[in-house]
Design an enzyme around this catalytic site. Structure first.
Site, short mmCIF file in Angstrom:
data_model
loop_
_atom_site.label_atom_id
_atom_site.label_comp_id
_atom_site.label_asym_id
_atom_site.label_seq_id
_atom_site.Cartn_x
_atom_site.Cartn_y
_atom_site.Cartn_z
N HIS A 158 0.85 -1.48 -0.01
CA HIS A 158 0.09 -0.15 0.82
C HIS A 158 0.48 1.49 0.05
O HIS A 158 0.69 2.42 -0.22
CB HIS A 158 -0.70 0.09 1.22
CG HIS A 158 -2.02 -1.36 1.25
ND1 HIS A 158 -2.91 -1.25 0.05
CD2 HIS A 158 -2.58 -1.76 2.20
CE1 HIS A 158 -3.70 -2.53 0.51
NE2 HIS A 158 -3.31 -2.84 1.23
N HIS A 161 -6.82 -7.05 -0.06
CA HIS A 161 -6.84 -5.02 -0.43
C HIS A 161 -5.98 -5.45 -1.82
O HIS A 161 -5.27 -6.25 -1.79
CB HIS A 161 -6.25 -4.95 0.46
CG HIS A 161 -6.72 -5.24 2.02
ND1 HIS A 161 -5.72 -5.78 3.15
CD2 HIS A 161 -7.92 -4.40 2.39
CE1 HIS A 161 -7.00 -5.79 4.37
NE2 HIS A 161 -7.97 -4.91 3.72
N ASP A 189 -5.12 -12.81 4.07
CA ASP A 189 -5.96 -12.03 4.31
C ASP A 189 -7.72 -12.77 3.78
O ASP A 189 -7.83 -11.26 3.81
CB ASP A 189 -5.85 -10.64 4.81
CG ASP A 189 -5.42 -10.10 3.28
OD1 ASP A 189 -5.51 -10.65 3.16
OD2 ASP A 189 -5.51 -9.01 4.04
N TYR A 203 -4.59 -11.42 9.37
CA TYR A 203 -4.00 -11.25 10.84
C TYR A 203 -4.90 -11.33 11.69
O TYR A 203 -5.09 -11.46 12.40
CB TYR A 203 -5.57 -9.62 10.75
CG TYR A 203 -4.41 -8.99 9.54
CD1 TYR A 203 -3.75 -7.50 9.86
CD2 TYR A 203 -5.46 -8.70 7.83
CE1 TYR A 203 -2.95 -6.41 8.65
CE2 TYR A 203 -4.62 -7.60 7.35
CZ TYR A 203 -3.49 -7.17 7.72
OH TYR A 203 -2.64 -6.22 7.06
ZN LIG Z 1 -4.50 -6.85 3.20
#
Ligand SMILES: [Zn+2]
Ligand SMILES: [Zn+2]
Length: 532
Positions: free
Chosen positions: A31, A69, A156, A200
Protein backbone atom coordinates in the site's frame (compact mmCIF):
# COMPACT_ATOMS: atom_id res chain seq x y z
CA UNK A 1 23.36 -14.42 -17.71
CA UNK A 2 21.25 -13.83 -20.82
CA UNK A 3 20.95 -10.79 -23.07
CA UNK A 4 18.53 -9.14 -20.66
CA UNK A 5 21.02 -9.41 -17.77
CA UNK A 6 19.11 -12.21 -16.07
CA UNK A 7 20.34 -15.60 -14.89
CA UNK A 8 19.30 -18.55 -17.06
CA UNK A 9 17.95 -21.87 -15.92
CA UNK A 10 14.74 -23.65 -15.18
CA UNK A 11 14.93 -25.56 -11.90
CA UNK A 12 13.56 -24.53 -8.49
CA UNK A 13 17.16 -24.29 -7.30
CA UNK A 14 20.34 -26.29 -7.41
CA UNK A 15 23.66 -26.58 -5.59
CA UNK A 16 25.77 -24.77 -8.17
CA UNK A 17 23.29 -22.16 -9.32
CA UNK A 18 21.63 -19.36 -7.46
CA UNK A 19 18.08 -20.34 -6.50
CA UNK A 20 15.37 -19.53 -9.02
CA UNK A 21 12.79 -18.88 -6.29
CA UNK A 22 13.09 -16.36 -3.46
CA UNK A 23 10.74 -15.93 -0.49
CA UNK A 24 10.59 -12.86 1.74
CA UNK A 25 7.73 -13.42 4.22
CA UNK A 26 8.16 -10.00 5.88
CA UNK A 27 7.75 -8.20 2.52
CA UNK A 28 4.79 -7.38 0.35
CA UNK A 29 3.99 -3.96 1.85
CA UNK A 30 1.91 -3.09 -1.17
CA UNK A 31 0.00 0.00 0.00
CA UNK A 32 2.90 2.45 0.51
CA UNK A 33 3.15 5.17 -2.14
CA UNK A 34 6.28 6.94 -3.26
CA UNK A 35 5.68 9.92 -0.97
CA UNK A 36 3.50 8.53 1.79
CA UNK A 37 2.96 5.56 4.04
CA UNK A 38 -0.43 3.87 3.88
CA UNK A 39 -2.36 0.86 5.18
CA UNK A 40 0.25 -0.51 7.65
CA UNK A 41 2.94 -0.05 4.98
CA UNK A 42 5.82 2.41 5.35
CA UNK A 43 8.04 1.29 2.49
CA UNK A 44 6.84 -0.50 -0.58
CA UNK A 45 9.44 -3.24 -0.83
CA UNK A 46 7.63 -4.87 -3.79
CA UNK A 47 7.81 -1.66 -5.82
CA UNK A 48 11.45 -1.07 -4.85
CA UNK A 49 12.39 -4.63 -5.84
CA UNK A 50 10.64 -4.28 -9.22
CA UNK A 51 12.19 -0.84 -9.83
CA UNK A 52 15.60 -2.35 -9.13
CA UNK A 53 14.97 -5.11 -11.69
CA UNK A 54 13.95 -2.53 -14.29
CA UNK A 55 17.15 -0.53 -13.68
CA UNK A 56 19.61 -3.39 -13.43
CA UNK A 57 18.25 -5.54 -16.27
CA UNK A 58 16.04 -5.37 -19.34
CA UNK A 59 13.54 -7.72 -17.75
CA UNK A 60 9.78 -7.45 -17.95
CA UNK A 61 8.04 -8.20 -14.67
CA UNK A 62 4.58 -9.49 -13.90
CA UNK A 63 3.43 -8.62 -10.40
CA UNK A 64 0.61 -10.80 -9.02
CA UNK A 65 -1.06 -9.64 -5.83
CA UNK A 66 -3.14 -12.26 -4.01
CA UNK A 67 -3.66 -10.15 -0.87
CA UNK A 68 -7.33 -9.45 -0.08
CA UNK A 69 -6.72 -5.70 -0.41
CA UNK A 70 -6.05 -3.96 -3.72
CA UNK A 71 -2.30 -3.60 -4.39
CA UNK A 72 -2.68 0.14 -4.97
CA UNK A 73 0.88 1.26 -4.16
CA UNK A 74 2.53 -1.11 -6.63
CA UNK A 75 -0.07 -0.40 -9.30
CA UNK A 76 0.47 3.34 -8.88
CA UNK A 77 4.28 3.01 -9.07
CA UNK A 78 4.12 1.31 -12.49
CA UNK A 79 0.84 2.65 -13.87
CA UNK A 80 2.48 4.01 -17.03
CA UNK A 81 5.31 1.47 -17.27
CA UNK A 82 4.97 -1.00 -20.17
CA UNK A 83 7.63 -3.33 -18.72
CA UNK A 84 5.53 -4.13 -15.65
CA UNK A 85 2.12 -5.77 -15.62
CA UNK A 86 0.42 -5.54 -12.24
CA UNK A 87 -2.39 -8.00 -11.54
CA UNK A 88 -4.38 -7.68 -8.34
CA UNK A 89 -7.13 -10.05 -7.20
CA UNK A 90 -8.86 -8.49 -4.23
CA UNK A 91 -12.10 -7.91 -2.40
CA UNK A 92 -14.02 -5.14 -4.16
CA UNK A 93 -13.17 -1.64 -3.00
CA UNK A 94 -16.87 -0.96 -2.46
CA UNK A 95 -16.52 -2.16 1.13
CA UNK A 96 -12.83 -2.50 1.80
CA UNK A 97 -9.69 -0.40 2.09
CA UNK A 98 -8.18 1.16 -0.02
CA UNK A 99 -11.34 1.47 -2.18
CA UNK A 100 -9.50 1.33 -5.51
CA UNK A 101 -8.89 -1.62 -7.86
CA UNK A 102 -11.76 -1.25 -10.31
CA UNK A 103 -11.67 -3.30 -13.52
CA UNK A 104 -11.49 -0.12 -15.58
CA UNK A 105 -8.19 0.94 -13.97
CA UNK A 106 -6.09 -0.47 -16.82
CA UNK A 107 -2.93 1.64 -16.82
CA UNK A 108 -1.98 4.89 -18.46
CA UNK A 109 0.02 6.12 -21.49
CA UNK A 110 2.51 3.44 -22.60
CA UNK A 111 1.40 1.35 -19.60
CA UNK A 112 -2.20 1.17 -20.82
CA UNK A 113 -3.40 -2.42 -20.81
CA UNK A 114 -0.83 -3.52 -18.22
CA UNK A 115 -2.72 -2.88 -14.99
CA UNK A 116 -5.20 -5.66 -14.26
CA UNK A 117 -7.76 -5.52 -11.49
CA UNK A 118 -10.11 -8.27 -10.42
CA UNK A 119 -12.46 -6.99 -7.70
CA UNK A 120 -14.20 -9.95 -6.06
CA UNK A 121 -17.45 -10.05 -4.13
CA UNK A 122 -17.38 -10.24 -0.33
CA UNK A 123 -17.72 -13.87 0.89
CA UNK A 124 -16.10 -15.27 -2.25
CA UNK A 125 -15.14 -18.91 -1.60
CA UNK A 126 -12.42 -21.25 -2.94
CA UNK A 127 -14.13 -22.52 -6.08
CA UNK A 128 -15.22 -19.16 -7.40
CA UNK A 129 -11.81 -17.66 -6.57
CA UNK A 130 -9.97 -20.45 -8.39
CA UNK A 131 -12.28 -20.28 -11.40
CA UNK A 132 -11.58 -16.56 -11.79
CA UNK A 133 -7.84 -16.97 -11.20
CA UNK A 134 -7.50 -19.82 -13.70
CA UNK A 135 -9.49 -18.02 -16.37
CA UNK A 136 -7.14 -15.03 -16.21
CA UNK A 137 -3.61 -15.63 -14.97
CA UNK A 138 -2.20 -18.09 -17.56
CA UNK A 139 -3.60 -16.06 -20.47
CA UNK A 140 -2.34 -12.77 -19.04
CA UNK A 141 1.14 -14.10 -18.30
CA UNK A 142 1.45 -15.72 -21.72
CA UNK A 143 0.39 -12.57 -23.55
CA UNK A 144 2.64 -10.26 -21.50
CA UNK A 145 5.70 -12.55 -21.79
CA UNK A 146 7.44 -11.50 -18.55
CA UNK A 147 10.90 -12.65 -17.45
CA UNK A 148 10.21 -12.61 -13.71
CA UNK A 149 7.17 -13.11 -11.48
CA UNK A 150 6.87 -11.15 -8.24
CA UNK A 151 3.90 -12.31 -6.19
CA UNK A 152 2.36 -11.11 -2.92
CA UNK A 153 0.76 -13.82 -0.79
CA UNK A 154 -1.18 -11.86 1.79
CA UNK A 155 -3.36 -14.50 3.45
CA UNK A 156 -6.07 -12.12 4.63
CA UNK A 157 -8.27 -13.77 1.99
CA UNK A 158 -8.91 -16.57 4.51
CA UNK A 159 -12.41 -16.88 5.99
CA UNK A 160 -11.00 -16.43 9.52
CA UNK A 161 -9.22 -13.19 8.74
CA UNK A 162 -10.74 -10.43 10.89
CA UNK A 163 -10.09 -7.53 8.48
CA UNK A 164 -11.65 -8.66 5.20
CA UNK A 165 -14.78 -10.39 3.92
CA UNK A 166 -13.31 -12.91 1.50
CA UNK A 167 -13.99 -16.49 2.46
CA UNK A 168 -11.20 -18.75 1.27
CA UNK A 169 -9.97 -21.84 3.07
CA UNK A 170 -6.38 -23.10 2.93
CA UNK A 171 -7.34 -24.93 -0.26
CA UNK A 172 -7.94 -21.65 -2.09
CA UNK A 173 -4.77 -20.14 -0.64
CA UNK A 174 -2.74 -23.14 -1.76
CA UNK A 175 -4.17 -22.79 -5.27
CA UNK A 176 -2.69 -19.25 -5.43
CA UNK A 177 0.84 -20.49 -4.70
CA UNK A 178 0.55 -23.44 -7.03
CA UNK A 179 -0.46 -21.31 -9.98
CA UNK A 180 2.31 -18.76 -9.29
CA UNK A 181 4.86 -21.59 -9.13
CA UNK A 182 3.51 -23.18 -12.30
CA UNK A 183 3.56 -19.88 -14.22
CA UNK A 184 7.12 -19.13 -13.07
CA UNK A 185 8.36 -22.42 -14.52
CA UNK A 186 6.19 -22.33 -17.64
CA UNK A 187 6.88 -18.76 -18.73
CA UNK A 188 9.77 -17.29 -16.70
CA UNK A 189 12.39 -20.05 -16.51
CA UNK A 190 11.52 -20.42 -12.84
CA UNK A 191 12.33 -16.81 -11.85
CA UNK A 192 9.94 -16.14 -8.97
CA UNK A 193 10.06 -13.75 -6.03
CA UNK A 194 7.32 -14.44 -3.46
CA UNK A 195 6.51 -11.96 -0.73
CA UNK A 196 4.32 -12.18 2.36
CA UNK A 197 1.76 -9.38 2.67
CA UNK A 198 -1.25 -9.03 4.94
CA UNK A 199 -2.77 -11.67 7.20
CA UNK A 200 -4.37 -10.87 10.55
CA UNK A 201 -5.36 -14.21 12.00
CA UNK A 202 -1.89 -14.56 13.44
CA UNK A 203 -2.23 -17.94 15.11
CA UNK A 204 -4.44 -20.04 12.88
CA UNK A 205 -3.85 -18.75 9.35
CA UNK A 206 -0.59 -16.87 8.79
CA UNK A 207 1.85 -19.56 10.04
CA UNK A 208 0.06 -22.27 8.09
CA UNK A 209 -0.21 -20.22 4.88
CA UNK A 210 3.41 -19.14 4.72
CA UNK A 211 4.79 -22.55 5.77
CA UNK A 212 2.72 -23.94 2.93
CA UNK A 213 4.20 -21.37 0.55
CA UNK A 214 7.73 -22.26 1.62
CA UNK A 215 6.95 -25.95 1.15
CA UNK A 216 5.57 -25.21 -2.33
CA UNK A 217 8.66 -23.24 -3.37
CA UNK A 218 11.17 -25.68 -1.94
CA UNK A 219 9.17 -28.70 -3.08
CA UNK A 220 8.85 -30.24 0.36
CA UNK A 221 5.86 -32.40 1.28
CA UNK A 222 3.53 -31.04 3.95
CA UNK A 223 3.06 -33.24 7.03
CA UNK A 224 -0.43 -34.66 7.62
CA UNK A 225 -0.63 -32.92 11.01
CA UNK A 226 0.74 -29.69 12.40
CA UNK A 227 3.56 -30.39 14.90
CA UNK A 228 2.17 -31.16 18.38
CA UNK A 229 4.79 -28.89 19.91
CA UNK A 230 3.63 -25.95 17.84
CA UNK A 231 -0.03 -26.49 18.71
CA UNK A 232 0.78 -26.69 22.41
CA UNK A 233 2.71 -23.46 22.22
CA UNK A 234 0.28 -21.30 20.23
CA UNK A 235 -3.21 -22.62 20.99
CA UNK A 236 -3.35 -20.86 24.41
CA UNK A 237 -2.43 -17.54 22.79
CA UNK A 238 -5.28 -17.91 20.31
CA UNK A 239 -7.70 -18.95 23.09
CA UNK A 240 -6.91 -15.74 24.94
CA UNK A 241 -7.81 -13.69 21.84
CA UNK A 242 -10.93 -15.78 21.23
CA UNK A 243 -12.06 -15.18 24.81
CA UNK A 244 -11.67 -11.44 24.40
CA UNK A 245 -13.82 -11.57 21.31
CA UNK A 246 -16.41 -13.87 22.85
CA UNK A 247 -18.52 -10.91 23.93
CA UNK A 248 -18.68 -9.61 20.35
CA UNK A 249 -21.08 -11.45 18.12
CA UNK A 250 -19.41 -10.55 14.88
CA UNK A 251 -16.15 -9.10 13.66
CA UNK A 252 -16.35 -7.62 10.13
CA UNK A 253 -19.49 -9.63 9.45
CA UNK A 254 -17.83 -12.88 10.44
CA UNK A 255 -18.90 -14.81 13.51
CA UNK A 256 -16.09 -14.42 16.02
CA UNK A 257 -14.20 -17.42 17.37
CA UNK A 258 -16.38 -19.79 15.42
CA UNK A 259 -13.96 -22.65 15.06
CA UNK A 260 -11.31 -24.65 16.78
CA UNK A 261 -7.62 -24.28 16.59
CA UNK A 262 -6.52 -26.16 13.45
CA UNK A 263 -4.39 -29.27 13.71
CA UNK A 264 -3.74 -29.80 9.99
CA UNK A 265 -2.68 -27.63 7.07
CA UNK A 266 -5.95 -28.33 5.33
CA UNK A 267 -9.15 -26.79 6.66
CA UNK A 268 -11.90 -29.26 7.45
CA UNK A 269 -14.74 -28.52 4.97
CA UNK A 270 -17.40 -28.68 7.70
CA UNK A 271 -15.82 -25.63 9.37
CA UNK A 272 -16.82 -23.59 6.32
CA UNK A 273 -20.39 -24.37 5.28
CA UNK A 274 -21.52 -22.90 1.94
CA UNK A 275 -22.14 -19.17 2.06
CA UNK A 276 -25.85 -18.28 1.68
CA UNK A 277 -25.41 -16.27 -1.52
CA UNK A 278 -22.82 -18.59 -3.06
CA UNK A 279 -24.52 -18.78 -6.47
CA UNK A 280 -25.02 -15.09 -6.99
CA UNK A 281 -21.52 -14.33 -5.68
CA UNK A 282 -19.97 -16.81 -8.13
CA UNK A 283 -22.07 -15.40 -10.94
CA UNK A 284 -20.97 -11.82 -10.27
CA UNK A 285 -17.32 -12.89 -10.03
CA UNK A 286 -17.64 -14.72 -13.33
CA UNK A 287 -19.03 -11.59 -15.01
CA UNK A 288 -16.13 -9.57 -13.59
CA UNK A 289 -13.56 -12.06 -14.90
CA UNK A 290 -15.33 -12.08 -18.29
CA UNK A 291 -15.00 -8.31 -18.52
CA UNK A 292 -11.33 -8.44 -17.55
CA UNK A 293 -10.70 -11.07 -20.23
CA UNK A 294 -12.51 -8.99 -22.83
CA UNK A 295 -10.56 -5.87 -21.91
CA UNK A 296 -7.08 -7.11 -21.25
CA UNK A 297 -6.49 -10.49 -22.86
CA UNK A 298 -5.85 -10.24 -26.62
CA UNK A 299 -8.54 -12.13 -28.59
CA UNK A 300 -6.52 -15.01 -30.00
CA UNK A 301 -5.00 -15.64 -26.56
CA UNK A 302 -8.56 -15.79 -25.19
CA UNK A 303 -9.37 -18.33 -27.89
CA UNK A 304 -6.42 -20.48 -26.87
CA UNK A 305 -7.28 -20.20 -23.16
CA UNK A 306 -11.07 -20.56 -23.05
CA UNK A 307 -12.65 -20.22 -19.63
CA UNK A 308 -13.88 -23.51 -18.22
CA UNK A 309 -17.58 -22.80 -18.62
CA UNK A 310 -17.52 -21.63 -22.18
CA UNK A 311 -19.51 -24.02 -24.37
CA UNK A 312 -20.41 -23.41 -27.93
CA UNK A 313 -23.88 -24.57 -29.04
CA UNK A 314 -22.17 -25.26 -32.36
CA UNK A 315 -19.41 -27.41 -30.94
CA UNK A 316 -18.81 -30.06 -33.49
CA UNK A 317 -20.04 -27.94 -36.35
CA UNK A 318 -16.48 -27.18 -37.40
CA UNK A 319 -15.74 -30.86 -37.19
CA UNK A 320 -18.69 -31.62 -39.43
CA UNK A 321 -17.38 -29.22 -42.03
CA UNK A 322 -13.90 -30.65 -41.91
CA UNK A 323 -13.56 -33.78 -39.85
CA UNK A 324 -10.33 -33.58 -37.96
CA UNK A 325 -8.04 -36.52 -38.17
CA UNK A 326 -9.74 -37.67 -41.37
CA UNK A 327 -8.04 -37.52 -44.73
CA UNK A 328 -10.38 -34.75 -45.88
CA UNK A 329 -8.01 -31.95 -46.77
CA UNK A 330 -8.63 -28.35 -45.77
CA UNK A 331 -9.80 -26.07 -48.52
CA UNK A 332 -6.82 -24.38 -50.03
CA UNK A 333 -5.97 -21.60 -52.41
CA UNK A 334 -2.80 -20.13 -53.84
CA UNK A 335 -2.09 -16.44 -53.42
CA UNK A 336 0.65 -14.88 -55.55
CA UNK A 337 2.52 -12.01 -53.85
CA UNK A 338 5.61 -9.94 -54.71
CA UNK A 339 7.51 -12.03 -52.18
CA UNK A 340 6.42 -15.32 -53.69
CA UNK A 341 3.40 -17.63 -53.57
CA UNK A 342 1.46 -18.36 -50.40
CA UNK A 343 -0.82 -21.25 -49.59
CA UNK A 344 -4.09 -20.39 -47.82
CA UNK A 345 -5.82 -23.19 -45.88
CA UNK A 346 -8.88 -23.20 -43.67
CA UNK A 347 -9.83 -25.48 -40.75
CA UNK A 348 -6.17 -26.29 -40.25
CA UNK A 349 -5.76 -29.46 -38.18
CA UNK A 350 -3.15 -29.62 -35.37
CA UNK A 351 -1.05 -32.06 -37.43
CA UNK A 352 -0.57 -29.37 -40.08
CA UNK A 353 0.21 -26.60 -37.57
CA UNK A 354 2.81 -28.87 -35.97
CA UNK A 355 4.66 -29.19 -39.26
CA UNK A 356 4.74 -25.44 -39.95
CA UNK A 357 6.89 -22.81 -38.28
CA UNK A 358 5.89 -19.20 -37.54
CA UNK A 359 7.61 -16.39 -39.42
CA UNK A 360 9.63 -14.14 -37.06
CA UNK A 361 7.15 -11.29 -37.59
CA UNK A 362 4.14 -13.33 -36.48
CA UNK A 363 4.00 -12.52 -32.79
CA UNK A 364 1.52 -9.70 -32.18
CA UNK A 365 -0.47 -11.67 -29.62
CA UNK A 366 2.06 -13.90 -27.85
CA UNK A 367 5.08 -11.62 -28.45
CA UNK A 368 7.45 -14.52 -29.11
CA UNK A 369 7.11 -16.56 -32.33
CA UNK A 370 7.57 -19.91 -30.55
CA UNK A 371 4.76 -19.06 -28.13
CA UNK A 372 2.61 -17.90 -31.03
CA UNK A 373 3.17 -21.34 -32.54
CA UNK A 374 2.00 -22.98 -29.31
CA UNK A 375 -1.02 -20.66 -29.30
CA UNK A 376 -1.99 -21.56 -32.87
CA UNK A 377 -1.61 -25.24 -32.08
CA UNK A 378 -3.95 -24.91 -29.10
CA UNK A 379 -6.48 -23.05 -31.24
CA UNK A 380 -6.26 -25.75 -33.92
CA UNK A 381 -7.01 -28.39 -31.28
CA UNK A 382 -10.05 -26.59 -29.85
CA UNK A 383 -13.43 -27.89 -31.04
CA UNK A 384 -14.82 -24.33 -30.71
CA UNK A 385 -12.30 -22.65 -33.00
CA UNK A 386 -11.43 -22.66 -36.67
CA UNK A 387 -7.96 -21.66 -37.80
CA UNK A 388 -7.15 -20.37 -41.28
CA UNK A 389 -3.48 -19.95 -42.20
CA UNK A 390 -1.36 -18.42 -44.91
CA UNK A 391 2.01 -20.13 -45.27
CA UNK A 392 4.91 -20.29 -47.69
CA UNK A 393 5.59 -23.47 -49.70
CA UNK A 394 8.58 -23.98 -47.37
CA UNK A 395 6.21 -24.08 -44.36
CA UNK A 396 6.55 -20.64 -42.79
CA UNK A 397 3.29 -19.26 -41.38
CA UNK A 398 2.86 -15.58 -42.27
CA UNK A 399 -0.81 -14.95 -41.53
CA UNK A 400 -3.68 -16.36 -39.48
CA UNK A 401 -7.39 -15.86 -39.00
CA UNK A 402 -9.15 -17.41 -36.03
CA UNK A 403 -12.87 -17.83 -35.70
CA UNK A 404 -14.02 -18.72 -32.19
CA UNK A 405 -17.18 -18.93 -30.15
CA UNK A 406 -17.68 -15.62 -28.30
CA UNK A 407 -16.13 -15.45 -24.83
CA UNK A 408 -18.03 -15.53 -21.52
CA UNK A 409 -18.80 -11.83 -21.77
CA UNK A 410 -21.34 -12.63 -24.52
CA UNK A 411 -23.04 -15.31 -22.41
CA UNK A 412 -26.72 -15.67 -23.24
CA UNK A 413 -26.33 -14.81 -26.92
CA UNK A 414 -26.36 -17.58 -29.50
CA UNK A 415 -24.32 -18.03 -32.65
CA UNK A 416 -22.02 -15.14 -31.90
CA UNK A 417 -18.43 -15.71 -33.02
CA UNK A 418 -15.32 -13.58 -32.80
CA UNK A 419 -12.88 -13.15 -35.67
CA UNK A 420 -9.23 -12.14 -35.30
CA UNK A 421 -6.57 -11.67 -37.90
CA UNK A 422 -2.82 -11.25 -37.87
CA UNK A 423 -0.33 -10.87 -40.71
CA UNK A 424 3.40 -11.12 -40.03
CA UNK A 425 5.16 -7.75 -39.76
CA UNK A 426 7.53 -8.99 -42.51
CA UNK A 427 4.66 -9.60 -44.95
CA UNK A 428 2.47 -6.54 -44.55
CA UNK A 429 1.41 -4.23 -47.37
CA UNK A 430 0.99 -7.11 -49.86
CA UNK A 431 -2.79 -7.44 -49.59
CA UNK A 432 -2.52 -10.74 -47.71
CA UNK A 433 -4.93 -9.63 -44.97
CA UNK A 434 -7.75 -8.92 -47.44
CA UNK A 435 -7.42 -12.19 -49.33
CA UNK A 436 -6.93 -14.27 -46.19
CA UNK A 437 -9.96 -12.77 -44.42
CA UNK A 438 -12.16 -13.20 -47.52
CA UNK A 439 -11.02 -16.83 -47.85
CA UNK A 440 -11.62 -17.57 -44.14
CA UNK A 441 -15.16 -16.12 -44.15
CA UNK A 442 -16.53 -17.18 -47.51
CA UNK A 443 -18.29 -20.43 -46.50
CA UNK A 444 -22.06 -20.22 -46.63
CA UNK A 445 -22.35 -21.83 -43.17
CA UNK A 446 -20.93 -18.66 -41.66
CA UNK A 447 -24.05 -16.80 -42.79
CA UNK A 448 -25.84 -18.43 -39.83
CA UNK A 449 -23.61 -16.52 -37.46
CA UNK A 450 -23.15 -13.07 -36.06
CA UNK A 451 -19.45 -12.34 -36.43
CA UNK A 452 -17.65 -9.59 -34.62
CA UNK A 453 -14.12 -8.27 -34.40
CA UNK A 454 -13.03 -6.09 -31.54
CA UNK A 455 -10.03 -3.80 -31.63
CA UNK A 456 -8.74 -2.36 -28.38
CA UNK A 457 -5.98 0.19 -28.89
CA UNK A 458 -3.79 -1.29 -26.14
CA UNK A 459 -3.82 -4.70 -27.83
CA UNK A 460 -2.41 -3.26 -31.01
CA UNK A 461 1.27 -3.57 -31.48
CA UNK A 462 1.52 -0.29 -33.42
CA UNK A 463 5.05 0.62 -32.33
CA UNK A 464 6.78 -1.36 -35.06
CA UNK A 465 4.40 -0.02 -37.71
CA UNK A 466 5.19 3.59 -36.93
CA UNK A 467 1.52 4.60 -37.05
CA UNK A 468 -0.91 5.89 -34.44
CA UNK A 469 -3.66 3.72 -32.93
CA UNK A 470 -6.19 5.94 -34.74
CA UNK A 471 -4.60 5.13 -38.09
CA UNK A 472 -4.46 1.46 -37.22
CA UNK A 473 -8.15 1.60 -36.32
CA UNK A 474 -8.91 2.95 -39.81
CA UNK A 475 -6.93 0.13 -41.41
CA UNK A 476 -8.83 -2.52 -39.44
CA UNK A 477 -12.18 -0.90 -40.21
CA UNK A 478 -11.39 -0.90 -43.93
CA UNK A 479 -10.12 -4.48 -43.90
CA UNK A 480 -13.24 -5.83 -42.18
CA UNK A 481 -15.57 -3.59 -44.20
CA UNK A 482 -14.37 -5.48 -47.29
CA UNK A 483 -16.11 -8.55 -45.80
CA UNK A 484 -19.37 -6.85 -44.86
CA UNK A 485 -18.50 -5.81 -41.31
CA UNK A 486 -20.01 -2.55 -40.09
CA UNK A 487 -18.72 -0.42 -37.26
CA UNK A 488 -21.18 -0.36 -34.35
CA UNK A 489 -21.82 2.24 -31.70
CA UNK A 490 -21.91 0.58 -28.32
CA UNK A 491 -22.06 1.34 -24.63
CA UNK A 492 -19.61 -1.48 -23.95
CA UNK A 493 -16.87 0.05 -21.81
CA UNK A 494 -14.44 -2.12 -23.80
CA UNK A 495 -15.05 0.09 -26.77
CA UNK A 496 -16.44 3.35 -25.50
CA UNK A 497 -13.65 4.16 -23.04
CA UNK A 498 -11.05 4.86 -25.73
CA UNK A 499 -11.47 6.76 -29.03
CA UNK A 500 -9.28 4.35 -30.99
CA UNK A 501 -11.22 1.25 -29.90
CA UNK A 502 -13.62 -0.32 -32.36
CA UNK A 503 -16.34 -2.95 -32.63
CA UNK A 504 -17.08 -4.37 -36.08
CA UNK A 505 -20.08 -6.62 -36.70
CA UNK A 506 -21.37 -8.73 -39.58
CA UNK A 507 -24.79 -10.28 -39.22
CA UNK A 508 -25.01 -13.32 -41.49
CA UNK A 509 -27.72 -13.49 -44.18
CA UNK A 510 -29.50 -16.42 -42.48
CA UNK A 511 -29.49 -14.97 -38.94
CA UNK A 512 -33.04 -14.41 -37.74
CA UNK A 513 -34.15 -10.93 -36.79
CA UNK A 514 -34.86 -11.81 -33.18
CA UNK A 515 -31.32 -13.03 -32.64
CA UNK A 516 -29.86 -9.95 -34.30
CA UNK A 517 -32.06 -7.65 -32.20
CA UNK A 518 -30.95 -9.41 -29.06
CA UNK A 519 -27.32 -8.85 -30.01
CA UNK A 520 -27.73 -5.16 -30.81
CA UNK A 521 -29.78 -4.55 -27.71
CA UNK A 522 -26.97 -6.08 -25.66
CA UNK A 523 -24.22 -3.93 -27.12
CA UNK A 524 -26.30 -0.80 -26.65
CA UNK A 525 -27.45 -1.55 -23.13
CA UNK A 526 -24.41 -3.07 -21.60
CA UNK A 527 -25.52 -4.72 -18.36
CA UNK A 528 -22.08 -3.88 -17.13
CA UNK A 529 -22.52 -0.13 -17.10
CA UNK A 530 -25.01 -0.17 -14.27
CA UNK A 531 -22.31 -1.59 -12.06
CA UNK A 532 -19.85 1.24 -12.54
ZN1 LIG B 1 -4.34 -7.11 2.90
ZN1 LIG C 1 10.03 -24.58 -8.60
Amino acid sequence: MNAKGLPEGGTCSSEEERPRHVFHPAGGLHHAWEKRASGFCIYNDSAVAIAHLLQATEAKVVYIDFDAHHGDGVQQAFYDEPRVMTVSLHETGRYLFPGTGDVLEVGNGPGRGYAVNVPLEPFTEDDSYSEVMNSLLPALVLSFAPDVIVSVHGCDTHAWDPLTHLHLSMRGIQAQMRIAHHLAHTYCQGRWVALGGGGYDLYRVVPRAWSMLWAEMSEQPLPAHLPEEWITRWRPAWLAVAEQEAGEEQVMGKVAAQADFPTTFEDRPEVFPAQPRRLSISHTNRRTAALVRQLLVPPSVRHAFPSARRQSPMTGMFDLLHPRGSETPSRSKILETHKGPLLLRDFCPPSLVERLIPDSGLRAFARLPEREHQLLLTIAKSPDCALTLAHTPAGEMVGEVTLAFADDWWEGLENVYEVTIEVSANWRGLGIGYTLLAFALELDTLEDMILFAMGLSWHWDTEGLGITPQRYRELIARLFASQGFVEQATTEPNISMEPANILLVRVGKHVDQHMANQFFSRILNSPNLSRW
